[in-house]
Design a protein around this motif. Structure first.
Motif, PDB file in Angstrom:
ATOM      1  N   PRO A   1       3.910  -2.751   7.817  1.00  0.00           N
ATOM      2  CA  PRO A   1       3.542  -3.022   6.981  1.00  0.00           C
ATOM      3  C   PRO A   1       1.824  -2.515   7.636  1.00  0.00           C
ATOM      4  O   PRO A   1       1.261  -2.568   8.381  1.00  0.00           O
ATOM      5  CB  PRO A   1       3.496  -4.383   7.420  1.00  0.00           C
ATOM      6  CG  PRO A   1       4.972  -4.688   8.183  1.00  0.00           C
ATOM      7  CD  PRO A   1       5.327  -2.827   8.535  1.00  0.00           C
ATOM      8  N   HIS A   2       0.590  -3.389   6.079  1.00  0.00           N
ATOM      9  CA  HIS A   2      -0.775  -2.360   6.723  1.00  0.00           C
ATOM     10  C   HIS A   2      -1.428  -3.114   6.349  1.00  0.00           C
ATOM     11  O   HIS A   2      -1.929  -3.711   5.139  1.00  0.00           O
ATOM     12  CB  HIS A   2      -1.259  -0.381   6.110  1.00  0.00           C
ATOM     13  CG  HIS A   2      -0.837  -0.337   6.881  1.00  0.00           C
ATOM     14  ND1 HIS A   2      -0.372   0.504   8.876  1.00  0.00           N
ATOM     15  CD2 HIS A   2       0.924   1.430   6.881  1.00  0.00           C
ATOM     16  CE1 HIS A   2       0.248   1.004   9.287  1.00  0.00           C
ATOM     17  NE2 HIS A   2       0.791   1.830   7.817  1.00  0.00           N
TER      18      HIS A   2
ATOM     19  N   PRO B   1       6.450   0.952  -6.601  1.00  0.00           N
ATOM     20  CA  PRO B   1       5.526   1.702  -5.384  1.00  0.00           C
ATOM     21  C   PRO B   1       5.676   3.225  -4.973  1.00  0.00           C
ATOM     22  O   PRO B   1       4.884   3.835  -6.036  1.00  0.00           O
ATOM     23  CB  PRO B   1       7.757   2.703  -5.157  1.00  0.00           C
ATOM     24  CG  PRO B   1       8.127   1.046  -6.652  1.00  0.00           C
ATOM     25  CD  PRO B   1       7.602   0.722  -7.057  1.00  0.00           C
ATOM     26  N   GLY B   2       5.175   3.172  -3.790  1.00  0.00           N
ATOM     27  CA  GLY B   2       3.922   4.213  -4.060  1.00  0.00           C
ATOM     28  C   GLY B   2       2.434   3.736  -4.114  1.00  0.00           C
ATOM     29  O   GLY B   2       1.938   4.916  -3.541  1.00  0.00           O
ATOM     30  N   SER B   3       1.926   2.781  -4.365  1.00  0.00           N
ATOM     31  CA  SER B   3       1.032   2.516  -5.117  1.00  0.00           C
ATOM     32  C   SER B   3      -0.473   2.627  -4.246  1.00  0.00           C
ATOM     33  O   SER B   3      -0.991   2.692  -3.818  1.00  0.00           O
ATOM     34  CB  SER B   3       0.888   1.656  -5.875  1.00  0.00           C
ATOM     35  OG  SER B   3       1.658   1.692  -7.182  1.00  0.00           O
ATOM     36  N   GLY B   4       0.054   1.989  -2.541  1.00  0.00           N
ATOM     37  CA  GLY B   4      -1.102   1.170  -2.123  1.00  0.00           C
ATOM     38  C   GLY B   4      -1.623   0.244  -2.036  1.00  0.00           C
ATOM     39  O   GLY B   4      -2.766   0.400  -2.135  1.00  0.00           O
ATOM     40  N   PRO B   5      -1.838  -0.827  -1.625  1.00  0.00           N
ATOM     41  CA  PRO B   5      -3.173  -1.975  -2.904  1.00  0.00           C
ATOM     42  C   PRO B   5      -3.726  -1.888  -1.682  1.00  0.00           C
ATOM     43  O   PRO B   5      -3.445  -2.287  -0.532  1.00  0.00           O
ATOM     44  CB  PRO B   5      -2.068  -2.746  -3.059  1.00  0.00           C
ATOM     45  CG  PRO B   5      -0.588  -2.620  -2.519  1.00  0.00           C
ATOM     46  CD  PRO B   5      -0.648  -1.478  -2.775  1.00  0.00           C
ATOM     47  N   ARG B   6      -5.405  -2.218  -2.106  1.00  0.00           N
ATOM     48  CA  ARG B   6      -5.653  -2.270  -0.807  1.00  0.00           C
ATOM     49  C   ARG B   6      -7.284  -3.369  -1.150  1.00  0.00           C
ATOM     50  O   ARG B   6      -7.217  -4.026  -0.111  1.00  0.00           O
ATOM     51  CB  ARG B   6      -6.647  -0.964  -0.823  1.00  0.00           C
ATOM     52  CG  ARG B   6      -8.350  -0.792   0.499  1.00  0.00           C
ATOM     53  CD  ARG B   6      -8.540   0.789  -0.065  1.00  0.00           C
ATOM     54  NE  ARG B   6     -10.120   0.953   1.349  1.00  0.00           N
ATOM     55  CZ  ARG B   6      -9.920   1.753   2.334  1.00  0.00           C
ATOM     56  NH1 ARG B   6      -8.882   2.538   2.199  1.00  0.00           N
ATOM     57  NH2 ARG B   6     -10.996   1.919   2.448  1.00  0.00           N
TER      58      ARG B   6
ATOM     59  N   PRO C   1       6.872   7.970   3.107  1.00  0.00           N
ATOM     60  CA  PRO C   1       7.051   7.961   4.573  1.00  0.00           C
ATOM     61  C   PRO C   1       5.816   7.973   5.581  1.00  0.00           C
ATOM     62  O   PRO C   1       5.550   7.732   7.176  1.00  0.00           O
ATOM     63  CB  PRO C   1       8.006   8.938   5.176  1.00  0.00           C
ATOM     64  CG  PRO C   1       7.452  10.601   3.760  1.00  0.00           C
ATOM     65  CD  PRO C   1       7.208   9.185   2.651  1.00  0.00           C
ATOM     66  N   GLU C   2       4.280   8.724   5.075  1.00  0.00           N
ATOM     67  CA  GLU C   2       3.057   8.889   5.982  1.00  0.00           C
ATOM     68  C   GLU C   2       2.123   7.292   5.905  1.00  0.00           C
ATOM     69  O   GLU C   2       2.281   7.835   7.339  1.00  0.00           O
ATOM     70  CB  GLU C   2       3.110  10.140   5.676  1.00  0.00           C
ATOM     71  CG  GLU C   2       3.296  11.607   5.448  1.00  0.00           C
ATOM     72  CD  GLU C   2       2.757  12.734   5.459  1.00  0.00           C
ATOM     73  OE1 GLU C   2       1.338  12.340   4.568  1.00  0.00           O
ATOM     74  OE2 GLU C   2       2.893  13.662   5.440  1.00  0.00           O
ATOM     75  N   ARG C   3       2.603   6.672   5.077  1.00  0.00           N
ATOM     76  CA  ARG C   3       1.585   6.141   5.083  1.00  0.00           C
ATOM     77  C   ARG C   3       1.957   4.494   4.866  1.00  0.00           C
ATOM     78  O   ARG C   3       1.209   4.125   4.898  1.00  0.00           O
ATOM     79  CB  ARG C   3       0.218   5.940   3.672  1.00  0.00           C
ATOM     80  CG  ARG C   3      -0.479   7.558   3.650  1.00  0.00           C
ATOM     81  CD  ARG C   3      -1.019   7.624   4.908  1.00  0.00           C
ATOM     82  NE  ARG C   3      -2.668   5.917   4.275  1.00  0.00           N
ATOM     83  CZ  ARG C   3      -3.337   5.827   3.960  1.00  0.00           C
ATOM     84  NH1 ARG C   3      -3.632   6.818   2.960  1.00  0.00           N
ATOM     85  NH2 ARG C   3      -4.098   4.780   3.750  1.00  0.00           N
TER      86      ARG C   3
ATOM     87  N   ASN D   1      -5.311   0.612  -5.682  1.00  0.00           N
ATOM     88  CA  ASN D   1      -4.369   0.940  -5.368  1.00  0.00           C
ATOM     89  C   ASN D   1      -4.422   2.152  -4.340  1.00  0.00           C
ATOM     90  O   ASN D   1      -4.708   3.522  -5.653  1.00  0.00           O
ATOM     91  CB  ASN D   1      -2.970   1.458  -6.118  1.00  0.00           C
ATOM     92  CG  ASN D   1      -3.134   0.124  -7.103  1.00  0.00           C
ATOM     93  OD1 ASN D   1      -2.198  -1.219  -5.883  1.00  0.00           O
ATOM     94  ND2 ASN D   1      -2.795  -0.408  -7.815  1.00  0.00           N
ATOM     95  N   GLU D   2      -4.994   2.640  -4.037  1.00  0.00           N
ATOM     96  CA  GLU D   2      -5.432   3.411  -3.122  1.00  0.00           C
ATOM     97  C   GLU D   2      -4.489   4.885  -2.968  1.00  0.00           C
ATOM     98  O   GLU D   2      -5.626   5.986  -3.148  1.00  0.00           O
ATOM     99  CB  GLU D   2      -5.196   3.761  -1.375  1.00  0.00           C
ATOM    100  CG  GLU D   2      -5.933   4.617  -0.642  1.00  0.00           C
ATOM    101  CD  GLU D   2      -5.791   3.827   0.894  1.00  0.00           C
ATOM    102  OE1 GLU D   2      -6.281   5.233   2.371  1.00  0.00           O
ATOM    103  OE2 GLU D   2      -6.550   2.964   0.986  1.00  0.00           O
ATOM    104  N   LEU D   3      -3.330   4.886  -2.783  1.00  0.00           N
ATOM    105  CA  LEU D   3      -2.452   6.380  -2.740  1.00  0.00           C
ATOM    106  C   LEU D   3      -2.432   6.543  -3.793  1.00  0.00           C
ATOM    107  O   LEU D   3      -2.203   8.388  -4.353  1.00  0.00           O
ATOM    108  CB  LEU D   3      -1.013   5.676  -2.358  1.00  0.00           C
ATOM    109  CG  LEU D   3      -1.313   5.380  -0.962  1.00  0.00           C
ATOM    110  CD1 LEU D   3      -0.194   5.263  -0.586  1.00  0.00           C
ATOM    111  CD2 LEU D   3      -1.836   6.031   0.491  1.00  0.00           C
ATOM    112  N   ASN D   4      -2.365   5.845  -4.915  1.00  0.00           N
ATOM    113  CA  ASN D   4      -1.969   6.919  -6.626  1.00  0.00           C
ATOM    114  C   ASN D   4      -3.187   6.336  -7.674  1.00  0.00           C
ATOM    115  O   ASN D   4      -3.334   7.149  -8.672  1.00  0.00           O
ATOM    116  CB  ASN D   4      -0.860   6.668  -7.351  1.00  0.00           C
ATOM    117  CG  ASN D   4      -0.825   4.805  -7.889  1.00  0.00           C
ATOM    118  OD1 ASN D   4      -2.005   3.997  -7.464  1.00  0.00           O
ATOM    119  ND2 ASN D   4       0.426   4.010  -7.639  1.00  0.00           N
TER     120      ASN D   4
END
Length: 385
Positions: free
Chosen positions: A178-179, A226-231, A172-174, A246-249
């Motif tokens: 879309p980013h 889900p929740g990985s955050g590809p960068r 919910p924070e990041r 993946n930035e977040l995990n």
């Protein structure tokens, strides 16, 4: 003069008339550009020279003043450089979106040609397509991507294509929206790939370079957990595989790539840290020119994760970690010869040089480190071009 002497003269004349590689002309050196965030120690794009024999960098010099020119891309002709200005303006549509710069061949200094809006908030990454006709840009804050055509004189034209991403994911924070965090093209410049941290997808677009147009592909995306955050995204030199950190995990995912259809099929996801590290975030992914290794930077662990690549399967094997000699290695890059990595440590204002073992992929410091204020991008260019 006898025929024997004449033959030697002709042979020597032919030898010395052969083209000499650029690096040989300048003693085995390459030019390096550094993108930065503006601060008390940085006011634009900086310039240095890497000695490929010694593994040393010259002190950084200001190439041009610019407002937070974070990510850079060099035109295939080496005549022009393009940079995003990663600043907040009204909807990201101010004049400081993407800047075009002329490269002075002898000194490497830059002259601003023009600027164009990136058509979205927070432009953060860009590339030039393989034929040098377009700049493609990713807007992190606005969650969109755009194409800016390049004129013959290097100036940028207004966007010829712009696509707004839609959706969200589980953090919910990041991942509330879309980013788009990066954009890349394949070797044929037929498809473009936008790693969207907010969607847990690498969105795939058919790319018409001649007209500067993006069209959603079928299949539309490569997907991570889900929740990985590809960068950031990188192709293997063979073009058969691709990798995204993946930035977040704190993981990296390898994909099989089908160049006929532009599809990405996940093969494997593996950790970039030896054990869970609180507040660690990956930043950059680079494949070695040999195809034998992949490297990923860890911010928090402050290291480069080193992986071996199985070229038959695309699977990665963890080989170790190298501390980067500073804090927050937001970016790094491998020089074109494949001998050195330059790690840009954003929060300690330094760039450190590491020698790459061509057999093991492991890294060792060369002892060279230079001051660059808030460095966030490293790009190489041959000297003398």
């Amino acid at each position: 003069m006898n025929r024997h002497h004449l033959g030697w003269i002709i042979a020597l004349t032919a030898l010395f008339s052969l083209p000499v590689p650029v690096q040989a002309q300048v003693g085995g050196k390459v030019r390096v550009y550094f993108g930065t965030f503006s601060s008390d120690l940085s006011s634009g794009i900086y310039l240095s020279t890497l000695d490929l024999e010694r593994g040393t960098l010259t002190p950084a010099e200001l190439a041009v003043e610019a407002a937070s020119p974070s990510f850079l891309a060099i035109h295939p002709t080496n005549k022009f450089l393009y940079a995003v200005s990663e600043i907040t303006t009204s909807e990201g549509k101010g004049e400081r979106g993407v800047g075009a710069f002329l490269i002075e061949p002898n000194t490497g200094r830059l002259t601003l040609l023009n600027q164009q809006p990136s058509t979205g908030a927070g432009p953060c990454h860009l590339v030039v397509d393989g034929v040098g006709k377009n700049v493609l840009v990713a807007n992190y804050g606005g969650g969109s991507v755009a194409v800016l055509p390049i004129r013959d004189d290097g100036h940028l034209s207004p966007a010829s294509s712009s696509i707004q991403h839609q959706g969200k994911s589980v953090n919910p924070e990041r991942q509330e929206a879309p980013h788009a965090h990066s954009i890349n093209v394949d070797r044929a410049s037929k498809f473009a790939f936008a790693a969207d941290l907010g969607l847990d997808k690498i969105l795939i677009y058919q790319f018409d370079s001649a007209n500067g147009k993006l069209t959603p592909n079928n299949p539309p995306a490569g997907v991570v957990a889900p929740g990985s955050g590809p960068r950031h995204f990188a192709f293997h030199p063979t073009g058969r595989y691709a990798f995204v950190n993946n930035e977040l995990n704190s993981t990296v995912t390898s994909f099989a790539y089908d160049p006929a259809h532009g599809s990405l099929t996940a093969i494997q996801t593996t950790s970039t840290v030896p054990q869970p590290i609180p507040n660690n975030y990956t930043a950059e992914t680079v494949a070695h020119p040999s195809g034998k290794f992949v490297y990923v930077s860890n911010r928090g662990h402050d290291s480069l994760a080193i992986f071996g690549v199985d070229e038959k399967t695309g699977r990665l094997t963890a080989l170790g970690h190298q501390p980067t000699g500073g804090n927050t290695p937001r970016n790094f890059n491998i020089d074109p010869s494949g001998r050195y990595i330059l790690a840009a440590n954003q929060d300690t204002n330094n760039v450190v040089v590491f020698r790459i073992d061509s057999q093991t992929g492991l890294l060792s410091p060369t002892g060279s480190s230079i001051t660059v204020g808030r460095p966030v991008c490293v790009r190489f260019m041959p000297l003398g071009q």
